[in-house]
Design a protein around this motif. Sequence first.
Motif, mmCIF file in Angstrom:
data_model
loop_
_atom_site.group_PDB
_atom_site.id
_atom_site.type_symbol
_atom_site.label_atom_id
_atom_site.label_comp_id
_atom_site.label_asym_id
_atom_site.label_seq_id
_atom_site.Cartn_x
_atom_site.Cartn_y
_atom_site.Cartn_z
ATOM 1 N N LEU A 20 -32.405 48.985 -113.077
ATOM 2 C CA LEU A 20 -31.475 49.647 -114.052
ATOM 3 C C LEU A 20 -31.693 48.858 -115.278
ATOM 4 N N LEU A 21 -31.238 47.638 -115.486
ATOM 5 C CA LEU A 21 -31.443 46.815 -116.536
ATOM 6 C C LEU A 21 -32.666 46.958 -117.277
ATOM 7 N N ALA A 22 -33.873 47.045 -116.620
ATOM 8 C CA ALA A 22 -35.048 47.451 -117.243
ATOM 9 C C ALA A 22 -34.821 48.707 -118.058
ATOM 10 N N ASP A 23 -34.506 49.419 -117.225
ATOM 11 C CA ASP A 23 -34.451 50.951 -118.044
ATOM 12 C C ASP A 23 -33.745 51.056 -119.194
ATOM 13 N N LEU A 24 -32.806 49.952 -119.299
ATOM 14 C CA LEU A 24 -31.849 49.935 -120.536
ATOM 15 C C LEU A 24 -32.412 49.049 -121.603
ATOM 16 N N GLY A 25 -33.547 48.422 -121.343
ATOM 17 C CA GLY A 25 -34.116 47.718 -122.228
ATOM 18 C C GLY A 25 -33.998 46.236 -122.199
ATOM 19 N N MET A 26 -33.403 45.517 -121.194
ATOM 20 C CA MET A 26 -33.166 44.176 -121.046
ATOM 21 C C MET A 26 -34.521 43.625 -120.437
ATOM 22 N N ALA A 27 -35.201 42.803 -121.045
ATOM 23 C CA ALA A 27 -36.224 42.263 -120.818
ATOM 24 C C ALA A 27 -36.422 41.193 -119.744
ATOM 25 N N MET B 65 -25.053 65.676 -118.974
ATOM 26 C CA MET B 65 -26.385 65.009 -119.060
ATOM 27 C C MET B 65 -26.590 64.413 -117.701
ATOM 28 N N PRO B 66 -27.700 64.911 -116.958
ATOM 29 C CA PRO B 66 -28.089 64.219 -115.749
ATOM 30 C C PRO B 66 -28.685 62.728 -115.910
ATOM 31 N N LEU B 67 -28.152 61.796 -114.691
ATOM 32 C CA LEU B 67 -28.653 60.505 -114.894
ATOM 33 C C LEU B 67 -29.647 60.185 -114.042
ATOM 34 N N ASP B 68 -30.365 61.207 -113.574
ATOM 35 C CA ASP B 68 -31.504 60.923 -112.568
ATOM 36 C C ASP B 68 -32.793 60.630 -112.892
ATOM 37 N N THR B 69 -33.064 60.203 -114.266
ATOM 38 C CA THR B 69 -34.196 59.748 -114.668
ATOM 39 C C THR B 69 -33.901 58.649 -115.657
ATOM 40 N N ALA B 70 -34.793 57.483 -115.657
ATOM 41 C CA ALA B 70 -34.546 56.536 -116.374
ATOM 42 C C ALA B 70 -34.363 56.713 -117.872
ATOM 43 N N SER B 71 -35.177 58.040 -118.374
ATOM 44 C CA SER B 71 -34.838 58.355 -119.993
ATOM 45 C C SER B 71 -33.502 58.765 -120.212
ATOM 46 N N HIS B 72 -33.082 59.733 -119.055
ATOM 47 C CA HIS B 72 -31.544 60.268 -119.157
ATOM 48 C C HIS B 72 -30.651 59.014 -119.337
ATOM 49 N N ARG B 73 -30.858 58.127 -118.381
ATOM 50 C CA ARG B 73 -29.893 57.067 -118.420
ATOM 51 C C ARG B 73 -29.778 56.388 -119.551
ATOM 52 N N ALA C 125 -30.752 57.421 -122.709
ATOM 53 C CA ALA C 125 -30.210 58.346 -123.886
ATOM 54 C C ALA C 125 -28.588 58.234 -123.832
ATOM 55 N N ALA C 126 -28.179 58.305 -122.492
ATOM 56 C CA ALA C 126 -26.542 58.439 -122.312
ATOM 57 C C ALA C 126 -26.060 57.129 -122.594
ATOM 58 N N PHE C 127 -26.602 55.886 -122.220
ATOM 59 C CA PHE C 127 -26.385 54.586 -122.612
ATOM 60 C C PHE C 127 -26.279 54.269 -123.860
ATOM 61 N N ASP C 128 -27.294 54.683 -124.645
ATOM 62 C CA ASP C 128 -27.414 54.386 -126.376
ATOM 63 C C ASP C 128 -26.221 55.272 -126.714
ATOM 64 N N ARG C 129 -26.235 56.593 -126.495
ATOM 65 C CA ARG C 129 -25.174 57.458 -126.982
ATOM 66 C C ARG C 129 -23.676 57.048 -126.682
ATOM 67 N N ASP C 130 -23.201 56.747 -125.694
ATOM 68 C CA ASP C 130 -21.974 56.348 -125.181
ATOM 69 C C ASP C 130 -21.666 54.951 -125.360
ATOM 70 N N GLY C 131 -22.460 54.109 -124.494
ATOM 71 C CA GLY C 131 -22.185 52.797 -124.362
ATOM 72 C C GLY C 131 -21.970 52.568 -123.232
ATOM 73 N N PHE C 132 -21.860 53.428 -122.410
ATOM 74 C CA PHE C 132 -21.763 52.962 -120.779
ATOM 75 C C PHE C 132 -22.253 54.217 -119.965
ATOM 76 N N LEU C 133 -22.277 53.909 -118.832
ATOM 77 C CA LEU C 133 -22.930 54.620 -117.646
ATOM 78 C C LEU C 133 -21.796 54.809 -116.499
ATOM 79 N N VAL C 134 -21.762 55.844 -116.077
ATOM 80 C CA VAL C 134 -20.924 56.094 -114.480
ATOM 81 C C VAL C 134 -21.824 56.583 -113.499
ATOM 82 N N ILE C 135 -22.198 55.672 -112.579
ATOM 83 C CA ILE C 135 -23.039 55.990 -111.515
ATOM 84 C C ILE C 135 -22.487 55.873 -110.162
ATOM 85 N N GLU C 136 -22.099 57.261 -109.701
ATOM 86 C CA GLU C 136 -21.277 57.441 -108.464
ATOM 87 C C GLU C 136 -22.090 56.915 -107.174
ATOM 88 N N ASP C 137 -21.339 56.525 -106.103
ATOM 89 C CA ASP C 137 -21.918 56.266 -104.950
ATOM 90 C C ASP C 137 -23.029 55.076 -105.044
#
Length: 285
Positions: free
Chosen positions: A122-129, A1-9, A11-23
């Motif tokens: 990024l933290l806002a995208d992941l739901g941290m207020a 799954m691409p990580l290029d939008t907030a909703s993709h990130r 979704a991947a974080f909620d599913r896997d519990g982690f994200l890997v963002i290169e560079d």
Amino acid sequence: MPLDTASHRRAAFDRDGFLVIEDFASPADCAALIRRAGDIVAGFDPAEAASVFSTVNQEKTSDDWFLTSGDQVRCFFEEGAFAPDGSLRQPLDLSINKIGHALHDRDPAFDRFSRDPRLADLLADLGMARPLLMQSMYIFKQPRIGGEVVCHQDATFLYSDPPTVIGLWFALQDATVDNGCMWALPGGHRAGLKSRFVRRPGGGVRMDVLDPTPWPPVSPENGYVPLEAKAGTLIVLHGLLPHLSGPNTSDRSRHAYAVHCVDAAASYPADNWLQRPPSFPARGF
Ligand code: FE2
């Protein structure tokens, strides 16, 4: 799954519990932190603390050097750093396990790196207020003696009610299976919190077990995946995700920097091991 939008990130974080963002971090930014950590170690007087950091035996860490480090910049030795006669096996700069735990508030270079506006987004995208930068660590994972970090959840060490901690882990050097990269159990963050590392009322610390079910033995057959990461990669960890890193059996160090954020909207218990004095509270971005 691409990580290029907030909703993709998200979704991947909620599913896997982690994200890997290169560079995420530039080679120059990584080099600057590596240099700065070297300066801090060069200015460290080992007689100041003979504290040995170990996640195998938590009781050993319950000394003042550790427990009062929440608002300080302090060095902690590798468990295998000392020979039986008390001498260092390797030079001092190859004997330190980590620097903690307020680099992000005490050191201008780490402050700048840690308060990158992209991280706030990024933290806002992941739901941290309302993120608070609660803790930071520079981890050396030294060649040959870099110790393992056993399978754990970060919410064990940085609990909030409800659990909100998110780890931001930056590879400053290439991390591979040979030099002790991170491993994680994808989806394991949905299983609930197993333990809390808390201060005892009379002093010291203890591990309160909430769920005695052990983690599955660490192996790819049980679903664990190695998170090999090139220098500059950011790995984002859900606070309930089971993760670990092996010992460094190679001749190459594996420097990393980690910041842990908790949501100010949750309550932060007074018995968490890491406390900040009222005069120097944790801050946001
Ligand atoms: Fe961790």
